[in-house]
Design a protein around this motif. Sequence first.
Motif, PDB file in Angstrom:
ATOM      1  N   HIS A  82       2.041  -5.363  11.469  1.00 28.44           N
ATOM      2  CA  HIS A  82       1.963  -4.227  10.520  1.00 28.44           C
ATOM      3  C   HIS A  82       1.321  -4.608   9.185  1.00 28.44           C
ATOM      4  N   ILE A 100      -3.457   0.839   7.091  1.00 31.19           N
ATOM      5  CA  ILE A 100      -2.488   1.824   6.575  1.00 31.19           C
ATOM      6  C   ILE A 100      -1.519   1.120   5.613  1.00 31.19           C
ATOM      7  N   THR A 111      -1.492   1.606   2.251  1.00 29.93           N
ATOM      8  CA  THR A 111      -1.220   2.355   1.017  1.00 29.93           C
ATOM      9  C   THR A 111       0.184   2.943   1.000  1.00 29.93           C
ATOM     10  N   LYS A 112       0.699   3.323   2.147  1.00 28.24           N
ATOM     11  CA  LYS A 112       2.036   3.935   2.173  1.00 28.24           C
ATOM     12  C   LYS A 112       3.162   2.901   2.206  1.00 28.24           C
ATOM     13  N   LYS A 113       2.816   1.636   2.437  1.00 26.19           N
ATOM     14  CA  LYS A 113       3.834   0.588   2.485  1.00 26.19           C
ATOM     15  C   LYS A 113       4.086   0.057   1.082  1.00 26.19           C
ATOM     16  N   THR A 114       5.324  -0.252   0.801  1.00 22.76           N
ATOM     17  CA  THR A 114       5.679  -0.720  -0.533  1.00 22.76           C
ATOM     18  C   THR A 114       5.145  -2.143  -0.748  1.00 22.76           C
ATOM     19  N   THR A 115       4.988  -2.511  -2.018  1.00 18.64           N
ATOM     20  CA  THR A 115       4.504  -3.843  -2.367  1.00 18.64           C
ATOM     21  C   THR A 115       5.464  -4.906  -1.853  1.00 18.64           C
ATOM     22  N   ARG A 145       7.400  -4.754   0.763  1.00 12.19           N
ATOM     23  CA  ARG A 145       7.274  -4.867   2.229  1.00 12.19           C
ATOM     24  C   ARG A 145       6.029  -5.665   2.615  1.00 12.19           C
ATOM     25  N   LYS A 146       4.904  -5.391   1.923  1.00 11.46           N
ATOM     26  CA  LYS A 146       3.657  -6.104   2.217  1.00 11.46           C
ATOM     27  C   LYS A 146       3.772  -7.589   1.849  1.00 11.46           C
TER      28      LYS A 146
END
Length: 65
Positions: free
Chosen positions: A28, A32, A34-38, A40-41
Motif C-alpha cells: 500500500h 493513491i 494523498t488520502k493516506k495520513t503522513t 501511515r505512509k
Amino acid sequence: MPKMKTNRGAAKRFRKTASGGFKCSHSHRRHILTKKTTKRKRQLRSTGLLHPSDVKSAARMLPFV
C-alpha cells in the motif's frame, strides 16, 4: 536429481534475518497516497517481519539464502 532453484520473485521480496525469520516491505505504498495520513505512509516505509505461518513457505522458496 535436478538442481534446486531459488524462486526469483521471492528473492526480490524477502531477506533472511539472523534469527531465521524473513524481512519484507509493507504494501500500500505505490499509489493513491494523498488520502493516506503522513503517519501511515511513514510507518509503511519501515520493513516488517513475515508472519510466522508464512516463514516455512518462504524458506522453501529461498533454499540458499
